[in-house]
Design an enzyme around this catalytic site. Structure first.
Site, PDB file in Angstrom:
ATOM      1  N   ASP A 185      64.685  24.276  11.898  1.00 14.53           N
ATOM      2  CA  ASP A 185      64.530  24.573  10.481  1.00 14.53           C
ATOM      3  C   ASP A 185      63.065  24.846  10.155  1.00 14.53           C
ATOM      4  O   ASP A 185      62.201  23.990  10.345  1.00 14.53           O
ATOM      5  CB  ASP A 185      65.060  23.392   9.649  1.00 14.53           C
ATOM      6  CG  ASP A 185      64.832  23.621   8.161  1.00 14.53           C
ATOM      7  OD1 ASP A 185      64.907  24.779   7.734  1.00 14.53           O
ATOM      8  OD2 ASP A 185      64.573  22.652   7.441  1.00 14.53           O
TER       9      ASP A 185
ATOM     10  N   THR B 296      62.581  30.054   4.885  1.00 16.08           N
ATOM     11  CA  THR B 296      61.195  29.702   5.205  1.00 16.08           C
ATOM     12  C   THR B 296      60.696  30.413   6.454  1.00 16.08           C
ATOM     13  O   THR B 296      59.572  30.916   6.463  1.00 16.08           O
ATOM     14  CB  THR B 296      61.041  28.194   5.430  1.00 16.08           C
ATOM     15  OG1 THR B 296      62.117  27.754   6.233  1.00 16.08           O
ATOM     16  CG2 THR B 296      61.067  27.444   4.125  1.00 16.08           C
ATOM     17  N   THR B 297      61.538  30.448   7.485  1.00 16.19           N
ATOM     18  CA  THR B 297      61.103  31.093   8.724  1.00 16.19           C
ATOM     19  C   THR B 297      60.829  32.567   8.456  1.00 16.19           C
ATOM     20  O   THR B 297      59.776  33.095   8.844  1.00 16.19           O
ATOM     21  CB  THR B 297      62.184  30.954   9.808  1.00 16.19           C
ATOM     22  OG1 THR B 297      62.614  29.596   9.841  1.00 16.19           O
ATOM     23  CG2 THR B 297      61.664  31.343  11.165  1.00 16.19           C
TER      24      THR B 297
ATOM     25  N   ASP C 147      69.488  21.742   0.869  1.00 20.82           N
ATOM     26  CA  ASP C 147      69.352  23.186   1.026  1.00 20.82           C
ATOM     27  C   ASP C 147      70.616  23.904   0.575  1.00 20.82           C
ATOM     28  O   ASP C 147      70.547  24.943  -0.079  1.00 20.82           O
ATOM     29  CB  ASP C 147      69.037  23.534   2.488  1.00 20.82           C
ATOM     30  CG  ASP C 147      67.654  23.051   2.896  1.00 20.82           C
ATOM     31  OD1 ASP C 147      66.877  22.676   1.990  1.00 20.82           O
ATOM     32  OD2 ASP C 147      67.348  23.044   4.102  1.00 20.82           O
TER      33      ASP C 147
HETATM   34  P1  ADP Z   1      65.190  31.176   7.524  1.00 20.36           P
HETATM   35  O1  ADP Z   1      64.350  29.940   7.571  1.00 20.36           O
HETATM   36  O2  ADP Z   1      64.371  32.381   7.273  1.00 20.36           O
HETATM   37  O3  ADP Z   1      66.373  31.064   6.665  1.00 20.36           O
HETATM   38  P2  ADP Z   1      67.049  31.057   9.696  1.00 20.36           P
HETATM   39  O4  ADP Z   1      66.777  30.492  11.040  1.00 20.36           O
HETATM   40  O5  ADP Z   1      67.915  30.319   8.791  1.00 20.36           O
HETATM   41  O6  ADP Z   1      65.666  31.361   9.032  1.00 20.36           O
HETATM   42  O7  ADP Z   1      67.648  32.516   9.934  1.00 20.36           O
HETATM   43  C1  ADP Z   1      68.001  33.335   8.877  1.00 20.36           C
HETATM   44  C2  ADP Z   1      68.377  34.708   9.373  1.00 20.36           C
HETATM   45  O8  ADP Z   1      69.514  34.602  10.232  1.00 20.36           O
HETATM   46  C3  ADP Z   1      68.772  35.594   8.239  1.00 20.36           C
HETATM   47  O9  ADP Z   1      68.173  36.858   8.401  1.00 20.36           O
HETATM   48  C4  ADP Z   1      70.267  35.668   8.344  1.00 20.36           C
HETATM   49  O10 ADP Z   1      70.790  36.893   7.871  1.00 20.36           O
HETATM   50  C5  ADP Z   1      70.504  35.517   9.805  1.00 20.36           C
HETATM   51  N1  ADP Z   1      71.834  34.951  10.094  1.00 20.36           N
HETATM   52  C6  ADP Z   1      72.270  33.721   9.781  1.00 20.36           C
HETATM   53  N2  ADP Z   1      73.547  33.543  10.199  1.00 20.36           N
HETATM   54  C7  ADP Z   1      73.924  34.702  10.765  1.00 20.36           C
HETATM   55  C8  ADP Z   1      75.133  35.161  11.392  1.00 20.36           C
HETATM   56  N3  ADP Z   1      76.179  34.382  11.489  1.00 20.36           N
HETATM   57  N4  ADP Z   1      75.135  36.406  11.879  1.00 20.36           N
HETATM   58  C9  ADP Z   1      74.064  37.208  11.767  1.00 20.36           C
HETATM   59  N5  ADP Z   1      72.903  36.837  11.200  1.00 20.36           N
HETATM   60  C10 ADP Z   1      72.826  35.604  10.705  1.00 20.36           C
END
Ligand code: ADP
Ligand code: MG
Length: 542
Positions: free
Chosen positions: A67, A100-101, A396
């Site tokens: 996270d 955040t990432t 969240d």
């Molecule tokens: P952040 O902290 O930016 O939310 P995450 O590690 O949660 O980072 O990753 C978010 C990214 O992963 C987003 O661009 C989202 O669209 C993508 N994502 C999340 N779940 C899926 C999924 N099941 N299939 C494709 N992309 C996904």
């Protein structure tokens, strides 16, 4: 004023010995390098196939997480620019609860491109201006490509939370927690000035170790982590009239003459009797206004407990201030600081107040409140780590659901929305010319880092898959994105990979603001580090 006018200001900057100063391009280079290093470090955690990071702090405590918000909070960075990015991540997490990432990656990418632009002798002001215009376009683009959802479409709300939680860890209970979170948000949502508003603070999250995460549930009312103060008091009161008292139901020492000397047993007895009488008056007052339940923020004296018990009143003591406020809001009662002022109008109402055993402890449940918009999520789980993680995850989930309820818009994830943003920003760049055009194009490129890293983290072939993404979007497939599970480009709406539009907008805002701030710095004046002192503190010497 007059005096200073006579003596012209002398521009002398006196720096302390040991101060270092880095200026101009060199300063920019250093800052950009630091920001990029941070972005590089966290990019492998992006997406559902992102890697975990193991952090070991100076006490040897271990945190394993993917996270972004947790990572940025836990890593102990030294450089002020790195600290700034930590702030960006925190702000993103606070505002949107997710993304955040992405925000840190985008900031890093914008700065990487800015570095190249600076090398091309493009002035930082032009870069900042160009990025700002591009960010505005990007936000418009998110609006344009987002889809409306009805604010109370629970299945969609739940799905947004499931996707958001899906990248944190292989979280077993995500479906259930998403369901509870959606239910909770819908319970507290209310219309104000024609808009749906959600105040996350109306949702109380109470943790209790024991049982399993699957025993987590939503209570319609307020749960107080305190037991009834006296074992012989009633443990269940229906149609409760509730007094909320801020003051102690005790005799404060100061109320007595400080010169009071007790020399004989009779005097002691008299003193005790006096104290007893005062306490009895307090309880009589509570009784006279018709209260059947007392929540007291401070202590309740044994004698007062006895009188309350005799009166058949259920009393709870040492209730947290924040809980008192929640109780006031939920029951429609008013917190009273002086018992003498207590009236019937101050009392709150609930259909049921009851002490129940939860795990090893007893908690007090206040249900069927006057204001039905008060709910508590009672989080259960085998260990402290489990309940703590569930609490974070829930927070969240509540945030992203709130975003969708309030703003009513979702976008396709998996890099799909980013591809559309990039297209729109590029199109916008084509209406510009010269250096400005170059800058705006670089912004569009930076946005594409998100799908690219998603592919990279799933072990996909970035060149081929990015080319396919570009092609399909140019053919009008607006919601084509990368599916990390099959490794293919697919329709994200079909796969139900949906996200809050507000989160995406906030990512663009946070990242471009951070990049802008960093680009505006061209002078670093750093005082000498107090190495010796630090060393001494750490080893316990002076
Ligand atoms: P952040 O902290 O930016 O939310 P995450 O590690 O949660 O980072 O990753 C978010 C990214 O992963 C987003 O661009 C989202 O669209 C993508 N994502 C999340 N779940 C899926 C999924 N099941 N299939 C494709 N992309 C996904
Ligand atoms: Mg996320």
């Amino acid at each position: 004023m007059a005096a200073t006018e006579k003596t012209p200001a002398i521009p002398v900057l006196i720096l302390k010995e040991g101060t270092t100063r880095t200026r101009g391009r060199e300063a920019q280079r250093t800052n950009i390098m630091v920001a990029r290093a941070i972005a590089e470090a966290i990019k492998t955690t992006l997406g559902p196939k992102g890697m975990q990071k193991m952090l070991v702090d100076s006490f040897g405590d271990v945190v394993i997480t993917s996270d972004g918000a947790t990572l940025m909070k836990e890593i102990e960075v030294e450089h002020p620019i790195a600290k700034m990015l930590v702030e960006v991540a925190k702000a993103q997490d606070m505002e949107a609860g997710d993304g955040t990432t992405s925000a840190v990656i985008l900031a890093g990418e914008l700065l990487k491109n800015a570095d190249e632009l600076l090398d091309m002798n493009i002035h930082p002001t032009i870069i900042v201006e160009g990025y700002r215009k591009a960010a505005e376009k990007a936000i418009e683009s998110i609006d344009k490509h987002s889809k409306e959802v009805k604010w109370n479409d629970k299945d969609t709300l739940k799905q947004v939370a499931v996707i958001s939680m899906g990248t944190k860890s292989a979280y077993i209970a995500k479906e259930m927690l998403a369901d509870i979170a959606a239910e909770a948000v819908l319970s507290v949502a209310e219309e104000r000035d024609g808009k749906i508003r959600v105040d996350i603070d109306d949702i109380k999250v109470e943790k209790k170790e024991g049982k399993s995460i699957f025993d987590t549930r939503l209570v319609r009312g307020v749960v107080i982590d305190k037991e009834v103060v006296h074992p012989e008091m009633p443990k269940r009161i229906k149609n409760a009239k509730i007094a909320l008292i801020e003051a102690p139901l005790e005799i404060e020492k100061l109320e007595f003459d400080s010169k009071l000397h007790i020399t004989t047993p009779e005097q002691m007895k008299e003193f005790k009797e006096q104290e007893r009488q005062l306490l009895k008056e307090m309880v009589d007052k509570i009784k006279s206004v018709g209260a059947s339940v007392v929540f007291c923020q401070k202590g309740i004296d044994d004698v007062a407990q006895y009188f309350l018990k005799e009166a058949g009143i259920l009393a709870v003591r040492r209730v947290k201030k924040s809980d008192m406020e929640k109780l006031a809001k939920a029951t429609g009662g008013r917190i009273v600081s002086n018992i003498k002022d207590l009236t019937e109008e101050d009392l709150g109402h609930a259909e049921l107040v009851e002490e129940r055993k939860v795990g090893e402890d007893k908690m007090t449940f206040v249900e069927g409140c006057r204001n039905p918009k008060s709910v508590t999520i009672l989080v259960r789980g085998g260990t402290k780590q489990i309940v703590d993680e569930a609490e974070r995850t829930l927070h969240d989930a509540l945030c992203v659901i709130r975003n969708v309820v309030e703003d009513g818009r979702i976008v396709a994830g998996g890099g799909a929305i980013e591809m559309e943003i990039a297209r729109d920003v590029e199109e916008f760049a084509n209406t510009l010319s010269g250096r400005e055009q170059i800058v705006v194009k670089r912004f569009a490129e930076a946005i594409k880092a998100i799908p690219k890293i998603l592919i990279e983290n799933a072990g996909g072939d970035t060149v081929t898959l990015m080319a396919e993404l570009v092609k399909r979007h140019s053919e009008g497939e607006e919601t084509a994105g990368f599916d990390p599970f099959s490794g293919e480009i697919r329709d994200m709406m079909e796969l139900k990979v949906i996200e809050s539009a507000r989160v995406k907008k906030q990512i663009v805002k946070s990242a471009s603001e951070a990049a802008e701030t960093i680009l505006r710095i061209d002078d670093i004046i750093a005082a000498e580090r107090l190495k010796t002192k630090e060393k001494g503190e750490k080893s316990g010497e002076t």
